[in-house]
Design a protein around this motif. Sequence first.
Motif, PDB file in Angstrom:
ATOM      1  N   ALA A 194      50.786  40.436  37.770  1.00 30.18           N
ATOM      2  CA  ALA A 194      51.354  41.622  37.128  1.00 30.18           C
ATOM      3  C   ALA A 194      51.040  41.600  35.633  1.00 30.18           C
ATOM      4  O   ALA A 194      50.676  42.620  35.047  1.00 30.18           O
ATOM      5  CB  ALA A 194      52.856  41.687  37.362  1.00 30.18           C
ATOM      6  N   GLU A 195      51.177  40.434  35.031  1.00 30.73           N
ATOM      7  CA  GLU A 195      50.827  40.302  33.611  1.00 30.73           C
ATOM      8  C   GLU A 195      49.334  40.510  33.395  1.00 30.73           C
ATOM      9  O   GLU A 195      48.921  41.170  32.443  1.00 30.73           O
ATOM     10  CB  GLU A 195      51.236  38.927  33.095  1.00 30.73           C
ATOM     11  CG  GLU A 195      50.965  38.749  31.623  1.00 30.73           C
ATOM     12  CD  GLU A 195      51.416  37.411  31.086  1.00 30.73           C
ATOM     13  OE1 GLU A 195      50.819  36.957  30.103  1.00 30.73           O
ATOM     14  OE2 GLU A 195      52.358  36.831  31.645  1.00 30.73           O
ATOM     15  N   ALA A 196      48.514  39.979  34.285  1.00 33.29           N
ATOM     16  CA  ALA A 196      47.061  40.136  34.162  1.00 33.29           C
ATOM     17  C   ALA A 196      46.654  41.603  34.291  1.00 33.29           C
ATOM     18  O   ALA A 196      45.732  42.056  33.618  1.00 33.29           O
ATOM     19  CB  ALA A 196      46.346  39.294  35.222  1.00 33.29           C
ATOM     20  N   ALA A 197      47.345  42.354  35.136  1.00 34.52           N
ATOM     21  CA  ALA A 197      47.034  43.775  35.297  1.00 34.52           C
ATOM     22  C   ALA A 197      47.449  44.572  34.068  1.00 34.52           C
ATOM     23  O   ALA A 197      46.808  45.562  33.717  1.00 34.52           O
ATOM     24  CB  ALA A 197      47.721  44.331  36.545  1.00 34.52           C
ATOM     25  N   GLU A 198      48.522  44.142  33.395  1.00 26.23           N
ATOM     26  CA  GLU A 198      48.989  44.827  32.193  1.00 26.23           C
ATOM     27  C   GLU A 198      48.130  44.500  30.980  1.00 26.23           C
ATOM     28  O   GLU A 198      47.967  45.321  30.093  1.00 26.23           O
ATOM     29  CB  GLU A 198      50.430  44.445  31.893  1.00 26.23           C
ATOM     30  CG  GLU A 198      51.416  45.008  32.886  1.00 26.23           C
ATOM     31  CD  GLU A 198      52.830  44.541  32.598  1.00 26.23           C
ATOM     32  OE1 GLU A 198      53.061  43.938  31.533  1.00 26.23           O
ATOM     33  OE2 GLU A 198      53.694  44.781  33.441  1.00 26.23           O
ATOM     34  N   ARG A 199      47.607  43.304  30.955  1.00 32.11           N
ATOM     35  CA  ARG A 199      46.762  42.856  29.838  1.00 32.11           C
ATOM     36  C   ARG A 199      45.439  42.369  30.410  1.00 32.11           C
ATOM     37  O   ARG A 199      45.237  41.174  30.585  1.00 32.11           O
ATOM     38  CB  ARG A 199      47.439  41.733  29.077  1.00 32.11           C
ATOM     39  CG  ARG A 199      48.739  42.157  28.492  1.00 32.11           C
ATOM     40  CD  ARG A 199      49.346  41.033  27.726  1.00 32.11           C
ATOM     41  NE  ARG A 199      50.761  41.310  27.562  1.00 32.11           N
ATOM     42  CZ  ARG A 199      51.633  40.418  27.220  1.00 32.11           C
ATOM     43  NH1 ARG A 199      51.264  39.188  27.001  1.00 32.11           N
ATOM     44  NH2 ARG A 199      52.895  40.741  27.091  1.00 32.11           N
ATOM     45  N   PRO A 200      44.532  43.300  30.676  1.00 34.20           N
ATOM     46  CA  PRO A 200      43.321  42.946  31.405  1.00 34.20           C
ATOM     47  C   PRO A 200      42.267  42.191  30.610  1.00 34.20           C
ATOM     48  O   PRO A 200      41.285  41.750  31.188  1.00 34.20           O
ATOM     49  CB  PRO A 200      42.777  44.308  31.843  1.00 34.20           C
ATOM     50  CG  PRO A 200      43.283  45.257  30.826  1.00 34.20           C
ATOM     51  CD  PRO A 200      44.624  44.727  30.412  1.00 34.20           C
ATOM     52  N   TYR A 201      42.439  42.036  29.322  1.00 32.66           N
ATOM     53  CA  TYR A 201      41.413  41.378  28.521  1.00 32.66           C
ATOM     54  C   TYR A 201      41.945  40.097  27.890  1.00 32.66           C
ATOM     55  O   TYR A 201      43.141  39.951  27.695  1.00 32.66           O
ATOM     56  CB  TYR A 201      40.919  42.316  27.414  1.00 32.66           C
ATOM     57  CG  TYR A 201      40.416  43.625  27.945  1.00 32.66           C
ATOM     58  CD1 TYR A 201      39.214  43.700  28.633  1.00 32.66           C
ATOM     59  CD2 TYR A 201      41.163  44.782  27.785  1.00 32.66           C
ATOM     60  CE1 TYR A 201      38.754  44.907  29.144  1.00 32.66           C
ATOM     61  CE2 TYR A 201      40.709  45.999  28.281  1.00 32.66           C
ATOM     62  CZ  TYR A 201      39.509  46.048  28.957  1.00 32.66           C
ATOM     63  OH  TYR A 201      39.068  47.236  29.461  1.00 32.66           O
ATOM     64  N   VAL A 202      41.039  39.202  27.558  1.00 33.55           N
ATOM     65  CA  VAL A 202      41.402  37.962  26.883  1.00 33.55           C
ATOM     66  C   VAL A 202      40.721  37.981  25.522  1.00 33.55           C
ATOM     67  O   VAL A 202      39.520  38.241  25.417  1.00 33.55           O
ATOM     68  CB  VAL A 202      40.959  36.727  27.698  1.00 33.55           C
ATOM     69  CG1 VAL A 202      41.218  35.454  26.921  1.00 33.55           C
ATOM     70  CG2 VAL A 202      41.664  36.697  29.028  1.00 33.55           C
ATOM     71  N   ASP A 203      41.485  37.731  24.481  1.00 33.92           N
ATOM     72  CA  ASP A 203      40.988  37.727  23.119  1.00 33.92           C
ATOM     73  C   ASP A 203      40.154  36.470  22.882  1.00 33.92           C
ATOM     74  O   ASP A 203      40.099  35.568  23.716  1.00 33.92           O
ATOM     75  CB  ASP A 203      42.179  37.761  22.154  1.00 33.92           C
ATOM     76  CG  ASP A 203      41.850  38.441  20.846  1.00 33.92           C
ATOM     77  OD1 ASP A 203      40.680  38.768  20.614  1.00 33.92           O
ATOM     78  OD2 ASP A 203      42.795  38.647  20.058  1.00 33.92           O
ATOM     79  N   GLN A 204      39.511  36.384  21.724  1.00 31.30           N
ATOM     80  CA  GLN A 204      38.678  35.229  21.395  1.00 31.30           C
ATOM     81  C   GLN A 204      39.471  33.931  21.370  1.00 31.30           C
ATOM     82  O   GLN A 204      38.934  32.866  21.626  1.00 31.30           O
ATOM     83  CB  GLN A 204      37.997  35.432  20.048  1.00 31.30           C
ATOM     84  CG  GLN A 204      36.928  36.500  20.089  1.00 31.30           C
ATOM     85  CD  GLN A 204      36.309  36.726  18.729  1.00 31.30           C
ATOM     86  OE1 GLN A 204      36.819  36.264  17.713  1.00 31.30           O
ATOM     87  NE2 GLN A 204      35.208  37.451  18.707  1.00 31.30           N
ATOM     88  N   ASP A 205      40.762  34.020  21.063  1.00 29.79           N
ATOM     89  CA  ASP A 205      41.588  32.817  21.037  1.00 29.79           C
ATOM     90  C   ASP A 205      42.133  32.442  22.409  1.00 29.79           C
ATOM     91  O   ASP A 205      42.884  31.490  22.546  1.00 29.79           O
ATOM     92  CB  ASP A 205      42.732  32.964  20.031  1.00 29.79           C
ATOM     93  CG  ASP A 205      43.646  34.133  20.360  1.00 29.79           C
ATOM     94  OD1 ASP A 205      43.415  34.812  21.371  1.00 29.79           O
ATOM     95  OD2 ASP A 205      44.591  34.362  19.592  1.00 29.79           O
ATOM     96  N   GLY A 206      41.750  33.203  23.447  1.00 30.01           N
ATOM     97  CA  GLY A 206      42.169  32.888  24.809  1.00 30.01           C
ATOM     98  C   GLY A 206      43.471  33.519  25.238  1.00 30.01           C
ATOM     99  O   GLY A 206      43.920  33.322  26.358  1.00 30.01           O
TER     100      GLY A 206
END
Length: 100
Positions: A77-89
Amino acid sequence: MIILTHSGDRLDLSDHIHQLVRLGEQTSLSDDDERLVYRLGQCISLAAGANAPHAVLVRLRDRMTPELWSHVGFVWAEAAERPYVDQDGNPTYRPPVVAA
């Protein structure tokens, strides 16, 4: 397990799903296991839409321990809400910026 992407391509997740189900045999999840769970949910969400992780998870209910199933549901559910990963992970709402 095969899912269809937005463009109509087929994405075979069988090996990843099998690896995910096997995590239920462990007493605790390592950091690598947590990253696998998150990135798999992220991949499914980006490929087939934000509701796709839930649809996949429903089909896995009988193959996973209740504890793992609940945990994966929360992480996906969290991955679907925040689909991208920033440079810091860290998860983010913004897509990565491509340098010209």
